[in-house]
Design an enzyme around this catalytic site. Structure first.
Site, PDB file in Angstrom:
ATOM      1  CG  ASP A 174      -1.978  -1.027   1.617  1.00 58.25           C
ATOM      2  OD1 ASP A 174      -2.029  -2.064   0.726  1.00 58.25           O
ATOM      3  OD2 ASP A 174      -2.898  -0.871   1.647  1.00 58.25           O
ATOM      4  CE  LYS A 237      -5.391   1.954   1.844  1.00 59.28           C
ATOM      5  NZ  LYS A 237      -4.365   1.589   3.338  1.00 59.28           N
ATOM      6  CE  LYS A 273      -6.863  -1.385   2.553  1.00 60.45           C
ATOM      7  NZ  LYS A 273      -5.590  -1.221   3.136  1.00 60.45           N
TER       8      LYS A 273
END
Length: 337
Positions: A174, A237, A273
Protein backbone atom coordinates in the site's frame (compact mmCIF):
# COMPACT_ATOMS: atom_id res chain seq x y z
CA UNK A 1 -37.80 -19.57 -22.95
CA UNK A 2 -34.97 -19.71 -25.48
CA UNK A 3 -34.40 -15.96 -25.09
CA UNK A 4 -34.11 -16.43 -21.36
CA UNK A 5 -31.52 -19.15 -21.84
CA UNK A 6 -29.55 -16.93 -24.19
CA UNK A 7 -29.62 -14.10 -21.67
CA UNK A 8 -28.48 -16.42 -18.90
CA UNK A 9 -25.72 -17.76 -21.11
CA UNK A 10 -24.58 -14.25 -21.98
CA UNK A 11 -24.56 -13.24 -18.33
CA UNK A 12 -22.56 -16.31 -17.38
CA UNK A 13 -20.07 -15.65 -20.17
CA UNK A 14 -19.73 -12.06 -19.01
CA UNK A 15 -19.11 -13.17 -15.45
CA UNK A 16 -16.49 -15.66 -16.64
CA UNK A 17 -14.87 -12.88 -18.62
CA UNK A 18 -14.74 -10.62 -15.56
CA UNK A 19 -13.22 -13.36 -13.42
CA UNK A 20 -10.62 -14.06 -16.08
CA UNK A 21 -9.81 -10.37 -16.47
CA UNK A 22 -9.48 -9.92 -12.71
CA UNK A 23 -6.96 -12.77 -12.61
CA UNK A 24 -4.80 -10.75 -15.01
CA UNK A 25 -3.23 -7.74 -13.37
CA UNK A 26 -3.87 -4.28 -14.73
CA UNK A 27 -0.78 -3.64 -16.88
CA UNK A 28 -1.44 0.06 -17.10
CA UNK A 29 -1.59 2.21 -20.21
CA UNK A 30 0.29 5.18 -21.62
CA UNK A 31 -0.60 8.43 -19.87
CA UNK A 32 -3.50 10.14 -21.66
CA UNK A 33 -3.39 13.73 -20.43
CA UNK A 34 -6.35 14.79 -22.58
CA UNK A 35 -8.54 12.21 -20.84
CA UNK A 36 -7.23 13.04 -17.39
CA UNK A 37 -7.79 16.78 -17.77
CA UNK A 38 -11.26 16.24 -19.24
CA UNK A 39 -12.55 14.52 -16.09
CA UNK A 40 -15.04 16.69 -14.21
CA UNK A 41 -17.21 15.84 -11.21
CA UNK A 42 -20.56 17.40 -10.36
CA UNK A 43 -20.21 17.58 -6.58
CA UNK A 44 -23.91 18.29 -5.95
CA UNK A 45 -25.01 15.27 -7.97
CA UNK A 46 -22.48 13.00 -6.26
CA UNK A 47 -23.50 14.20 -2.81
CA UNK A 48 -27.19 13.63 -3.61
CA UNK A 49 -26.39 10.10 -4.75
CA UNK A 50 -24.37 9.47 -1.59
CA UNK A 51 -27.15 10.79 0.64
CA UNK A 52 -29.73 8.43 -0.85
CA UNK A 53 -27.48 5.37 -0.94
CA UNK A 54 -27.97 4.13 2.67
CA UNK A 55 -31.75 4.10 2.26
CA UNK A 56 -31.89 2.46 -1.15
CA UNK A 57 -31.50 -1.09 0.13
CA UNK A 58 -32.44 -2.67 3.45
CA UNK A 59 -30.46 -5.76 4.43
CA UNK A 60 -32.05 -7.57 7.37
CA UNK A 61 -31.93 -10.82 9.32
CA UNK A 62 -30.14 -13.73 7.61
CA UNK A 63 -29.32 -11.56 4.59
CA UNK A 64 -27.57 -9.06 6.82
CA UNK A 65 -25.64 -11.87 8.51
CA UNK A 66 -24.55 -13.15 5.11
CA UNK A 67 -23.42 -9.71 3.98
CA UNK A 68 -21.47 -9.21 7.21
CA UNK A 69 -19.70 -12.54 6.75
CA UNK A 70 -18.77 -11.41 3.25
CA UNK A 71 -17.49 -8.11 4.71
CA UNK A 72 -15.13 -10.03 7.01
CA UNK A 73 -13.55 -11.76 4.01
CA UNK A 74 -12.87 -8.34 2.44
CA UNK A 75 -11.15 -6.85 5.51
CA UNK A 76 -7.55 -5.73 5.50
CA UNK A 77 -7.14 -6.23 9.25
CA UNK A 78 -4.82 -3.39 10.15
CA UNK A 79 -2.54 -2.16 12.91
CA UNK A 80 -0.60 1.01 12.12
CA UNK A 81 0.09 2.51 15.54
CA UNK A 82 3.23 3.92 17.05
CA UNK A 83 3.00 1.44 19.92
CA UNK A 84 2.77 -1.67 17.73
CA UNK A 85 4.81 -4.60 19.02
CA UNK A 86 5.57 -8.06 17.61
CA UNK A 87 3.19 -9.50 20.20
CA UNK A 88 0.33 -7.27 19.05
CA UNK A 89 0.97 -8.21 15.44
CA UNK A 90 0.99 -11.95 16.23
CA UNK A 91 -2.31 -11.64 18.10
CA UNK A 92 -3.81 -9.69 15.21
CA UNK A 93 -2.71 -12.44 12.83
CA UNK A 94 -4.34 -15.04 15.06
CA UNK A 95 -7.56 -13.04 14.84
CA UNK A 96 -7.16 -12.82 11.06
CA UNK A 97 -6.98 -16.62 10.86
CA UNK A 98 -10.08 -17.05 13.04
CA UNK A 99 -12.05 -13.77 12.98
CA UNK A 100 -15.21 -15.29 14.49
CA UNK A 101 -15.60 -16.94 17.89
CA UNK A 102 -16.10 -20.69 17.36
CA UNK A 103 -19.52 -20.67 19.04
CA UNK A 104 -20.75 -17.92 16.70
CA UNK A 105 -19.31 -19.71 13.70
CA UNK A 106 -21.16 -22.88 14.67
CA UNK A 107 -24.44 -21.07 15.39
CA UNK A 108 -24.27 -19.40 11.98
CA UNK A 109 -23.53 -22.69 10.23
CA UNK A 110 -20.33 -21.18 8.86
CA UNK A 111 -17.78 -23.77 10.06
CA UNK A 112 -17.11 -25.04 6.53
CA UNK A 113 -16.88 -21.60 4.91
CA UNK A 114 -13.31 -21.03 6.06
CA UNK A 115 -14.05 -17.42 6.98
CA UNK A 116 -10.85 -15.38 7.20
CA UNK A 117 -9.85 -11.83 6.38
CA UNK A 118 -8.54 -10.56 3.05
CA UNK A 119 -5.12 -9.49 4.36
CA UNK A 120 -3.21 -8.24 7.38
CA UNK A 121 -1.76 -4.75 6.95
CA UNK A 122 1.28 -3.64 8.97
CA UNK A 123 4.29 -1.37 8.88
CA UNK A 124 7.38 -2.64 7.07
CA UNK A 125 9.17 -3.44 10.35
CA UNK A 126 6.52 -6.05 11.20
CA UNK A 127 6.29 -7.79 7.83
CA UNK A 128 8.54 -10.75 8.86
CA UNK A 129 6.54 -11.21 12.09
CA UNK A 130 3.22 -11.22 10.21
CA UNK A 131 4.50 -13.52 7.45
CA UNK A 132 5.62 -16.06 10.04
CA UNK A 133 2.37 -15.81 12.01
CA UNK A 134 0.23 -16.30 8.88
CA UNK A 135 2.26 -19.11 7.36
CA UNK A 136 0.02 -21.70 5.73
CA UNK A 137 -3.15 -19.61 6.13
CA UNK A 138 -3.26 -18.21 2.60
CA UNK A 139 -3.75 -14.71 4.06
CA UNK A 140 -1.40 -12.21 2.41
CA UNK A 141 0.60 -9.63 4.32
CA UNK A 142 0.19 -6.05 3.12
CA UNK A 143 2.84 -3.47 3.99
CA UNK A 144 2.30 0.28 4.00
CA UNK A 145 5.22 1.86 2.25
CA UNK A 146 6.78 4.91 0.54
CA UNK A 147 7.01 7.03 3.66
CA UNK A 148 3.52 6.30 4.97
CA UNK A 149 1.44 8.34 5.75
CA UNK A 150 2.82 11.61 4.32
CA UNK A 151 4.79 10.18 1.39
CA UNK A 152 7.44 12.87 1.58
CA UNK A 153 10.54 10.74 2.05
CA UNK A 154 13.21 10.93 -0.67
CA UNK A 155 12.07 9.04 -3.75
CA UNK A 156 14.94 6.51 -3.66
CA UNK A 157 14.11 5.63 -0.04
CA UNK A 158 10.47 5.04 -0.90
CA UNK A 159 11.33 2.68 -3.76
CA UNK A 160 13.86 0.87 -1.56
CA UNK A 161 11.21 0.40 1.14
CA UNK A 162 8.89 -1.29 -1.35
CA UNK A 163 11.60 -3.69 -2.46
CA UNK A 164 12.56 -4.45 1.14
CA UNK A 165 8.94 -5.25 2.08
CA UNK A 166 8.55 -7.55 -0.92
CA UNK A 167 11.82 -9.30 -0.05
CA UNK A 168 10.54 -9.74 3.52
CA UNK A 169 7.45 -11.54 2.21
CA UNK A 170 4.78 -8.87 1.70
CA UNK A 171 2.45 -9.84 -1.15
CA UNK A 172 0.64 -6.51 -1.25
CA UNK A 173 2.10 -3.02 -0.98
CA UNK A 174 0.00 0.00 0.00
CA UNK A 175 1.82 3.11 -1.24
CA UNK A 176 1.09 6.79 -0.70
CA UNK A 177 1.39 9.26 -3.52
CA UNK A 178 3.01 12.69 -3.46
CA UNK A 179 -0.16 14.72 -2.99
CA UNK A 180 1.56 17.83 -4.35
CA UNK A 181 1.70 16.25 -7.82
CA UNK A 182 -2.10 15.93 -7.87
CA UNK A 183 -2.78 19.30 -6.26
CA UNK A 184 -0.63 21.14 -8.82
CA UNK A 185 -1.77 19.10 -11.81
CA UNK A 186 1.62 17.50 -12.43
CA UNK A 187 0.01 14.33 -13.76
CA UNK A 188 3.13 13.22 -15.63
CA UNK A 189 5.12 13.29 -12.37
CA UNK A 190 2.40 11.32 -10.55
CA UNK A 191 2.26 8.78 -13.38
CA UNK A 192 6.05 8.28 -13.35
CA UNK A 193 6.02 7.92 -9.55
CA UNK A 194 3.32 5.24 -9.47
CA UNK A 195 4.88 3.48 -12.46
CA UNK A 196 8.17 3.23 -10.55
CA UNK A 197 6.34 1.92 -7.48
CA UNK A 198 4.66 -0.73 -9.65
CA UNK A 199 8.01 -1.84 -11.06
CA UNK A 200 9.48 -2.10 -7.55
CA UNK A 201 6.56 -4.28 -6.42
CA UNK A 202 7.35 -7.07 -8.88
CA UNK A 203 4.75 -9.78 -8.34
CA UNK A 204 3.30 -8.11 -5.24
CA UNK A 205 0.04 -6.26 -5.84
CA UNK A 206 0.11 -2.46 -5.70
CA UNK A 207 -2.57 -0.54 -3.79
CA UNK A 208 -2.27 3.20 -4.40
CA UNK A 209 -3.47 5.42 -1.54
CA UNK A 210 -4.74 8.77 -2.83
CA UNK A 211 -5.32 10.41 0.59
CA UNK A 212 -8.52 11.87 -0.81
CA UNK A 213 -9.15 14.08 2.21
CA UNK A 214 -6.11 16.11 1.14
CA UNK A 215 -6.91 16.41 -2.59
CA UNK A 216 -9.25 19.43 -2.26
CA UNK A 217 -11.84 18.56 -4.94
CA UNK A 218 -13.67 15.52 -6.24
CA UNK A 219 -12.42 16.31 -9.75
CA UNK A 220 -8.86 16.00 -8.46
CA UNK A 221 -9.80 12.67 -6.87
CA UNK A 222 -11.12 11.42 -10.23
CA UNK A 223 -8.01 12.55 -12.11
CA UNK A 224 -5.61 11.07 -9.54
CA UNK A 225 -7.56 7.80 -9.66
CA UNK A 226 -7.30 7.64 -13.44
CA UNK A 227 -3.57 8.42 -13.46
CA UNK A 228 -2.88 5.76 -10.81
CA UNK A 229 -4.72 3.16 -12.90
CA UNK A 230 -2.95 4.20 -16.07
CA UNK A 231 0.33 3.73 -14.19
CA UNK A 232 -0.59 0.14 -13.29
CA UNK A 233 -2.31 0.22 -9.88
CA UNK A 234 -3.96 -3.06 -8.92
CA UNK A 235 -6.15 -1.20 -6.40
CA UNK A 236 -6.92 2.43 -5.76
CA UNK A 237 -7.45 3.25 -2.10
CA UNK A 238 -9.15 6.21 -0.45
CA UNK A 239 -7.03 7.11 2.53
CA UNK A 240 -4.23 6.35 4.95
CA UNK A 241 -6.61 6.62 7.89
CA UNK A 242 -4.41 9.41 9.25
CA UNK A 243 -6.03 12.35 7.43
CA UNK A 244 -8.67 14.57 9.09
CA UNK A 245 -11.23 13.23 6.55
CA UNK A 246 -10.85 9.67 5.31
CA UNK A 247 -13.21 7.33 3.43
CA UNK A 248 -16.53 8.98 2.53
CA UNK A 249 -19.31 7.75 0.26
CA UNK A 250 -19.02 10.69 -2.18
CA UNK A 251 -15.33 9.89 -2.67
CA UNK A 252 -16.22 6.21 -3.07
CA UNK A 253 -18.74 7.06 -5.79
CA UNK A 254 -16.19 9.12 -7.71
CA UNK A 255 -13.46 6.48 -7.45
CA UNK A 256 -15.69 3.54 -8.39
CA UNK A 257 -17.09 5.38 -11.40
CA UNK A 258 -13.54 6.17 -12.49
CA UNK A 259 -12.72 2.46 -12.19
CA UNK A 260 -15.72 1.74 -14.41
CA UNK A 261 -14.62 4.35 -16.94
CA UNK A 262 -11.11 2.89 -17.02
CA UNK A 263 -12.47 -0.62 -17.54
CA UNK A 264 -14.75 0.56 -20.35
CA UNK A 265 -11.87 2.25 -22.15
CA UNK A 266 -9.15 -0.37 -21.62
CA UNK A 267 -10.80 -3.66 -20.62
CA UNK A 268 -8.58 -3.75 -17.50
CA UNK A 269 -10.10 -4.36 -14.06
CA UNK A 270 -8.90 -2.50 -10.97
CA UNK A 271 -9.86 -3.09 -7.33
CA UNK A 272 -11.05 -0.57 -4.75
CA UNK A 273 -10.13 -0.19 -1.09
CA UNK A 274 -11.95 2.03 1.41
CA UNK A 275 -9.93 2.89 4.51
CA UNK A 276 -10.22 5.20 7.47
CA UNK A 277 -13.21 5.81 9.72
CA UNK A 278 -15.17 2.65 8.84
CA UNK A 279 -15.91 1.35 12.33
CA UNK A 280 -19.48 0.00 12.32
CA UNK A 281 -21.31 -2.86 10.65
CA UNK A 282 -23.92 -0.43 9.34
CA UNK A 283 -21.23 1.63 7.63
CA UNK A 284 -19.57 -1.34 5.96
CA UNK A 285 -22.96 -2.45 4.63
CA UNK A 286 -23.27 0.96 2.96
CA UNK A 287 -19.91 0.37 1.26
CA UNK A 288 -20.94 -3.11 0.11
CA UNK A 289 -24.14 -1.64 -1.36
CA UNK A 290 -22.09 1.05 -3.09
CA UNK A 291 -19.85 -1.58 -4.68
CA UNK A 292 -22.80 -3.69 -5.81
CA UNK A 293 -24.67 -0.75 -7.35
CA UNK A 294 -21.73 1.06 -8.95
CA UNK A 295 -19.51 -1.83 -10.07
CA UNK A 296 -21.53 -5.03 -9.67
CA UNK A 297 -21.36 -8.28 -7.73
CA UNK A 298 -17.87 -9.09 -9.01
CA UNK A 299 -16.52 -6.30 -6.77
CA UNK A 300 -17.94 -7.95 -3.64
CA UNK A 301 -14.95 -10.30 -3.39
CA UNK A 302 -11.63 -9.81 -1.71
CA UNK A 303 -9.62 -9.82 -4.92
CA UNK A 304 -11.36 -6.58 -6.01
CA UNK A 305 -12.71 -5.00 -2.81
CA UNK A 306 -11.08 -4.34 0.55
CA UNK A 307 -11.90 -2.37 3.66
CA UNK A 308 -8.99 -1.24 5.78
CA UNK A 309 -10.06 -1.42 9.41
CA UNK A 310 -9.43 -2.85 12.85
CA UNK A 311 -12.24 -1.85 15.25
CA UNK A 312 -14.81 -2.71 12.55
CA UNK A 313 -14.45 -6.44 13.10
CA UNK A 314 -15.53 -6.12 16.73
CA UNK A 315 -18.79 -4.42 15.74
CA UNK A 316 -19.45 -6.98 13.01
CA UNK A 317 -19.06 -9.77 15.58
CA UNK A 318 -21.44 -7.97 17.96
CA UNK A 319 -24.05 -7.69 15.22
CA UNK A 320 -23.68 -11.36 14.34
CA UNK A 321 -24.06 -12.34 18.00
CA UNK A 322 -27.24 -10.25 18.13
CA UNK A 323 -28.54 -12.13 15.10
CA UNK A 324 -27.83 -15.46 16.81
CA UNK A 325 -28.98 -14.65 20.37
CA UNK A 326 -31.17 -11.56 20.10
CA UNK A 327 -28.84 -9.72 22.49
CA UNK A 328 -25.93 -7.33 22.01
CA UNK A 329 -22.75 -8.38 23.76
CA UNK A 330 -20.05 -6.23 25.29
CA UNK A 331 -17.13 -5.40 23.02
CA UNK A 332 -14.70 -7.19 25.35
CA UNK A 333 -16.27 -10.51 24.30
CA UNK A 334 -14.74 -9.95 20.85
CA UNK A 335 -11.16 -8.87 21.55
CA UNK A 336 -8.96 -7.82 18.66
CA UNK A 337 -5.59 -8.49 20.30
Amino acid sequence: MSATREQLGTRTARERSLVSAAARRNPGTPLDLDLVRSLRVNRSAVERRAATLPGRRTVKKEWQAGWLLRAITCLDLTTLQGDDTPGNVRRLCAKARRPLRPDLEKALGAERLDIKVGAVCVYHAFVPTAVQALEGSGIPVAAVSTGFPAGLNPFEERVHEIRASVTAGAREIDVVITRGHALTGRWDALYDEVRAFRAACGDAHLKVILATGELATLSTVARASMVAMMAGADFIKTSTGKEPVNATLPVGIVMTRTIREYQTRTGHIVGFKAAGGIRTARTVLDWLILMKEELGDRWLRADLFRVGASALLTDIERQLEHFVTGRYSAAYRHPMV
